[in-house]
Structure formats: C-alpha cells, structure tokens
Design a protein around this motif. Structure first.
Motif, PDB file in Angstrom:
ATOM      1  N   LEU A   6     -17.070 -70.295  29.258  1.00 26.93           N
ATOM      2  CA  LEU A   6     -15.826 -70.445  28.490  1.00 26.93           C
ATOM      3  C   LEU A   6     -14.762 -71.147  29.338  1.00 26.93           C
ATOM      4  O   LEU A   6     -14.674 -70.948  30.545  1.00 26.93           O
ATOM      5  CB  LEU A   6     -15.319 -69.069  28.055  1.00 26.93           C
ATOM      6  N   ALA A   7     -13.928 -71.953  28.668  1.00 27.47           N
ATOM      7  CA  ALA A   7     -12.850 -72.665  29.362  1.00 27.47           C
ATOM      8  C   ALA A   7     -11.711 -71.709  29.692  1.00 27.47           C
ATOM      9  O   ALA A   7     -11.533 -70.672  29.041  1.00 27.47           O
ATOM     10  CB  ALA A   7     -12.343 -73.813  28.495  1.00 27.47           C
ATOM     11  N   GLU A   8     -10.934 -72.054  30.722  1.00 26.82           N
ATOM     12  CA  GLU A   8      -9.751 -71.269  31.071  1.00 26.82           C
ATOM     13  C   GLU A   8      -8.728 -71.376  29.951  1.00 26.82           C
ATOM     14  O   GLU A   8      -8.639 -72.394  29.258  1.00 26.82           O
ATOM     15  CB  GLU A   8      -9.138 -71.778  32.378  1.00 26.82           C
ATOM     16  N   ALA A  40      -6.933 -69.404  24.060  1.00 22.98           N
ATOM     17  CA  ALA A  40      -8.192 -69.261  24.801  1.00 22.98           C
ATOM     18  C   ALA A  40      -9.350 -69.208  23.816  1.00 22.98           C
ATOM     19  O   ALA A  40      -9.173 -69.014  22.615  1.00 22.98           O
ATOM     20  CB  ALA A  40      -8.152 -68.006  25.666  1.00 22.98           C
ATOM     21  N   ASP A  41     -10.607 -69.408  24.367  1.00 25.55           N
ATOM     22  CA  ASP A  41     -11.808 -69.342  23.528  1.00 25.55           C
ATOM     23  C   ASP A  41     -12.224 -67.899  23.254  1.00 25.55           C
ATOM     24  O   ASP A  41     -13.147 -67.648  22.472  1.00 25.55           O
ATOM     25  CB  ASP A  41     -12.962 -70.098  24.205  1.00 25.55           C
ATOM     26  N   VAL A  85      -2.225 -65.729  32.551  1.00 20.39           N
ATOM     27  CA  VAL A  85      -2.880 -65.482  31.258  1.00 20.39           C
ATOM     28  C   VAL A  85      -4.347 -65.154  31.533  1.00 20.39           C
ATOM     29  O   VAL A  85      -5.062 -65.972  32.126  1.00 20.39           O
ATOM     30  CB  VAL A  85      -2.748 -66.703  30.331  1.00 20.39           C
ATOM     31  N   ASN A  86      -4.777 -63.957  31.086  1.00 23.21           N
ATOM     32  CA  ASN A  86      -6.144 -63.500  31.372  1.00 23.21           C
ATOM     33  C   ASN A  86      -6.902 -63.274  30.077  1.00 23.21           C
ATOM     34  O   ASN A  86      -6.465 -62.531  29.208  1.00 23.21           O
ATOM     35  CB  ASN A  86      -6.111 -62.203  32.184  1.00 23.21           C
ATOM     36  N   ALA A  87      -8.067 -63.991  29.971  1.00 25.40           N
ATOM     37  CA  ALA A  87      -9.037 -63.753  28.885  1.00 25.40           C
ATOM     38  C   ALA A  87     -10.367 -63.555  29.591  1.00 25.40           C
ATOM     39  O   ALA A  87     -10.442 -62.815  30.576  1.00 25.40           O
ATOM     40  CB  ALA A  87      -9.045 -64.926  27.915  1.00 25.40           C
ATOM     41  N   GLU A  88     -11.435 -64.193  29.101  1.00 23.37           N
ATOM     42  CA  GLU A  88     -12.678 -64.176  29.873  1.00 23.37           C
ATOM     43  C   GLU A  88     -12.453 -64.898  31.201  1.00 23.37           C
ATOM     44  O   GLU A  88     -13.067 -64.571  32.219  1.00 23.37           O
ATOM     45  CB  GLU A  88     -13.801 -64.851  29.074  1.00 23.37           C
ATOM     46  N   GLU A  89     -11.598 -65.919  31.184  1.00 24.82           N
ATOM     47  CA  GLU A  89     -11.175 -66.625  32.395  1.00 24.82           C
ATOM     48  C   GLU A  89      -9.662 -66.433  32.555  1.00 24.82           C
ATOM     49  O   GLU A  89      -8.973 -65.982  31.629  1.00 24.82           O
ATOM     50  CB  GLU A  89     -11.508 -68.126  32.292  1.00 24.82           C
ATOM     51  N   THR A  90      -9.124 -66.797  33.710  1.00 24.77           N
ATOM     52  CA  THR A  90      -7.687 -66.573  33.997  1.00 24.77           C
ATOM     53  C   THR A  90      -7.023 -67.909  34.335  1.00 24.77           C
ATOM     54  O   THR A  90      -7.561 -68.706  35.119  1.00 24.77           O
ATOM     55  CB  THR A  90      -7.509 -65.599  35.170  1.00 24.77           C
TER      56      THR A  90
END
Length: 506
Positions: A6-8, A40-41, A85-90
C-alpha cells in the motif's frame, strides 16, 4: 498469495489559507489556522499535530480520508510544526511557522544609548550639526523599512520657515545607522520602524543642537617672497554652520566668500576654501581672515608675507633623480624664490675650464620658480657641473658639483654656490690688452661725476670686465685718470667703439 504493498498516505497543509509545501517556512503575525487534508488506501488510524515536539492535537478518523482545521497557539519566533498521518503506512509533513506579532525593539547606540531597548529620551543635546542615528534591531523577521524625518523650524526675514529632511532605509537587518544634519536649535525627529509582517513601532524625540565651538581658520603662504604677487591658500570650517567669513587683503580691501545667510541647515556652509592671489607692497603684508558661525562664535587668523625684491633665488638639486643616462648626465631640480630671469645648466672640464655643453633651462619674463630637467654631455673622467641663475637685477647665483663618467658617480655633497653682483658691461676693444676711455658707471654713481662745463670728461679709465673660468663676468677694475686725457683722445676712443660695434653686427 503475496500481499499488495500500500502507498503512504498523502498529506496537504495550508496555513491561513495559503498552501504550504513540505519543509517550507511560513510567516504569520498571529496564531495561525492550519488546515489538514489526508487520504490513504487503507483506514487512517491516527493524525497528530506536534509543535516543537509537543502534541497539540490528536485525531482517530478510522477512515480513508481526513480533513480538519485547527488554530495553533504559538509564541513569537520560529516554531517547528510536524503532522503525522498513520494508516497501514505512515506519512510525516514538516513545516516551520515564524510568528511575528510584535513591532521591532530598538537598542539605540548613537547619539544616545538605550541598552534596555527602552524608548529614546525626549530630548538629547548634541554639539555638532552632523550626527549619526544608529541602533540594533530586535525583531523576529527584521525591519523591512526605517523611515526617518527631521524637522527644523526657524524664522528668517520676519517669516516662519521649516526645513524638512527625510531618509528611508530598506532591509536593514539587525542594525542601522543614518547621518542626520541638524539646524542650530531644536530638531524634531520621527522614526518609523516596520518589520516584514507589517508590525510598526514609532519613536519621536528632539535633538537640540547647542553650538559653543568657534570656527577654525587655517592659512598658508610663504613667509618671504621676491615676487610682487603671492597666492594665499586656506580653509575656514565650523562644526555647525558658518555665518560670515571676511577676508582682508594687505591693501585694506575686503571680500566675503559667503553670501547666503539663512538659518536653515546647509552642509555647504560647514566650510569654505580660500584661494586668493594678492598684490604685495615691499615689506610686510598682512592677510587676515575673520569667521563667525551661526551661534555668534568668532575666530580670526592672520598671516604676514614679506615682499623683498632683493631676495636671492634658491637652487635645489634633486639627488635622487640626478644621474647618468646613456652616457650623459641628466640634471633635475628646481630654482625658486626671488625674481628669476634665466637658468642655465653647464658642464666643463675642471682643469682647463673649457665648456663641454651648456643648456638653457629658462629665459624670459620674471618668474618665481623654474623646474630643471636638462641633459648635458660630459667628459670621459671628472666633469664640473654648474647651475647658473640670473635674477631681475642681473645678479648671478650658481651651484657647482662634480661628476665622474668613468664610474657614473654624482657628488652633490661637495656642491658650492655663490652670487655675483650685477655688472655694467664696458664695450670691448680690438684687443683684450687695450684700455677703454669713458665712465665706469653710466649714471655716475661711482662718484666720478660726468662732463664738466669745459666739456672734459671726469670719468675713469679702466680695463673692460673679463669673464672668469666659469663664464661669469668679473667685477669692475678701478681705473685712474689716463695721462694726457683730452677731447681728441676721447673722440678716438669713441671711434674705436663704433668700429667694434659695427664689426659685431655683421
């Protein structure tokens, strides 16, 4: 099955409505409003806003997109802002916000001092018209413009007048200085400081000019001269403003180089030059200058020049610039003072006294200075060099020195000089051994007298003046009464003179 990377998250930020790039510095004059957009994705789990490492805001959107606006309470100065910003990536977004909500503070260093950055004193007294307004600037963004206004009010010709001078400084940085020219009295000063954020500070104060210093007068001229004119040079100056300058010539006449009288500040009236050629009378001549400034302080100076027509010219040889060039001697120097009519440079054999070369450096109207730059032929060994000066009374002054061509040496240490009084030439006869009959002095000043009533001459009989080894005529040789002197003898002598003159003109 391999997972898909996944993209940041993407993050965009604006401060007070202006988009900001990652790493950018922005300026604001108040607490800024920060708008945050993120996507985010995958689901965004956490958004944090930190100022100088301190968490100011924290969000848990649980969504693939995020939008929020927040106002940050910031101190003045540079503040580091970080948005995470934190999702699967930060993703991390950094920016610097420079908050400047205060007007510049000034630490004055001239013409008064305010080390505590306090406002300037209401009134400061100074002693010179030229003053420097200077200080250090304390501001987060720096002073963008400094505007200075000086107002001097005065009365002239029965009316109220005002002199205004303005100065503007751009991008002064951390310090500034500006020259101000003041009037004699109270000068109202207004300074406006504006920083890059538009914050403004204004200072108003008075600089009072109190002049207790008299003008200075400097004059220069020779103490003695043999010329009937002399140039007087000098300068008159004041620390505030000259009001009058009166110059008195030796003949009693005066002139004033200053004509403007207005009390308005005027840098052109700080000084005046004197460059005046004056006529002299024989003896002492006084040249006087009196100066008064705008406050009434006065000072005068005088200089005396003695005009002596009989002053002897002075020969000065330049030892450093006199020397051999291509087998010949180049003589440099000058003759000054007195009334100079002719200058000759001559080389001769020291034993036989035969002239080798002679060059005329000057011949003409009377002057008080002649520069010498002559090239002379010289002998193989020692050669005598002689500089001969003739003044307006036909007196001769000379300077002699020796050079040696074999070693190209020049010896000015042993130079010698002297003067020869004016001569009244006596016509030469057909041979050097013949005597002349006539008056030794045409005006009878030797006391022998002129012709008596019987028609017989009372003059002396003497030898004609002879040239010495250096080319100068010698003094007159006193003669006695010639035996058998009669009118017939006198007629014969006059006939011989006429024949000699006729031969010389062919």
């Amino acid at each position: 099955m391999t997972g898909v990377a996944l993209a940041e998250p993407t993050v965009s930020v604006s401060v007070d409505g202006q988009a900001v790039s990652d790493g950018e510095t922005v300026r604001t004059d108040s607490d800024p409003t920060v708008d945050i957009e993120a996507s985010a994705d995958s689901s965004i789990e956490l958004v944090e806003v930190r100022v100088n490492g301190e968490i100011r805001e924290s969000y848990e959107p649980a969504s693939e997109s995020f939008s929020e606006s927040t106002t940050l309470d910031l101190d003045n100065g540079e503040q580091d802002v970080r948005i995470i910003v934190n999702a699967e990536e930060t993703s991390t977004f950094d920016a610097t916000i420079l908050r400047d909500g205060a007007a510049p503070l000034i630490e004055y260093t001239s013409p008064f001092r305010t080390p505590d950055k306090a406002p300037p004193p209401d009134t400061t007294t100074v002693g010179d018209a030229n003053v420097t307004l200077a200080g250090n600037i304390d501001d987060h963004t720096g002073a963008e413009t400094i505007e200075i206004r000086r107002v001097f009010e005065y009365r002239y010709g029965g009316t109220s007048e005002q002199s205004v001078a303005t100065h503007e400084l751009q991008d002064s940085g951390e310090s500034f200085e500006q020259e101000l020219f003041l009037g004699d009295g109270e000068n109202d000063i207004r300074v406006r400081y504006t920083d890059e954020m538009g914050n403004v500070r204004v200072h108003e104060f008075t600089l009072t000019m109190d002049d207790n210093e008299a003008p200075t007068v400097e004059l220069s001229a020779p103490e003695r001269t043999g010329a009937p004119q002399v140039r007087i040079r000098g300068a008159v100056s004041d620390n505030v403003k000259l009001q009058t300058v009166e110059v008195q010539r030796p003949d009693g006449t005066t002139f004033q180089p200053l004509t403007e009288r207005s009390p308005a500040p005027n840098p052109a009236r700080l000084s005046v030059d004197i460059n005046e050629e004056v006529e002299l009378s024989e003896g002492p001549n006084e040249f006087r200058v009196e100066a008064t400034d705008n406050a009434g302080n006065s000072h005068s100076e005088s200089i005396t020049v003695v005009y002596d027509r009989q002053i002897e010219p002075r020969i000065t040889l330049d030892a450093d610039r006199t020397g051999f060039e291509d087998g010949q001697l180049r003589v440099r120097g000058r003759v000054d003072r007195g009334e100079i009519r002719r200058v000759v440079a001559q080389s001769s054999d020291p034993d036989s006294e035969d002239v080798i070369d002679i060059q005329e450096a000057y011949a003409g109207d009377t002057t008080s200075r002649v520069d010498i730059d002559q090239t002379l032929a010289v002998g193989d060994g020692e050669t005598r060099i002689r500089i001969i000066v003739t003044d307006s009374n036909d007196n001769q002054i000379d300077e002699t020195f020796t050079v040696d061509a074999s070693t190209e040496s020049v010896s000015l240490d042993g130079s010698s000089g002297g003067s020869t009084p004016a001569q009244t030439p006596t016509p030469a006869t057909e041979s050097d051994t013949e005597t002349q009959t006539g008056s030794g002095d045409t005006d009878g000043s030797d006391g022998s007298g002129g012709a008596d009533e019987s028609g017989e001459s009372g003059g002396d009989v003497g030898d004609a003046p002879q040239a010495d080894g250096d080319g100068n005529e010698g003094g007159e040789t006193p003669g006695g009464d010639g035996p058998g002197f009669t009118p017939v003898v006198a007629l014969v002598a006059l006939a011989l003179v006429a024949v000699r003159l006729a031969v010389g003109h062919r």
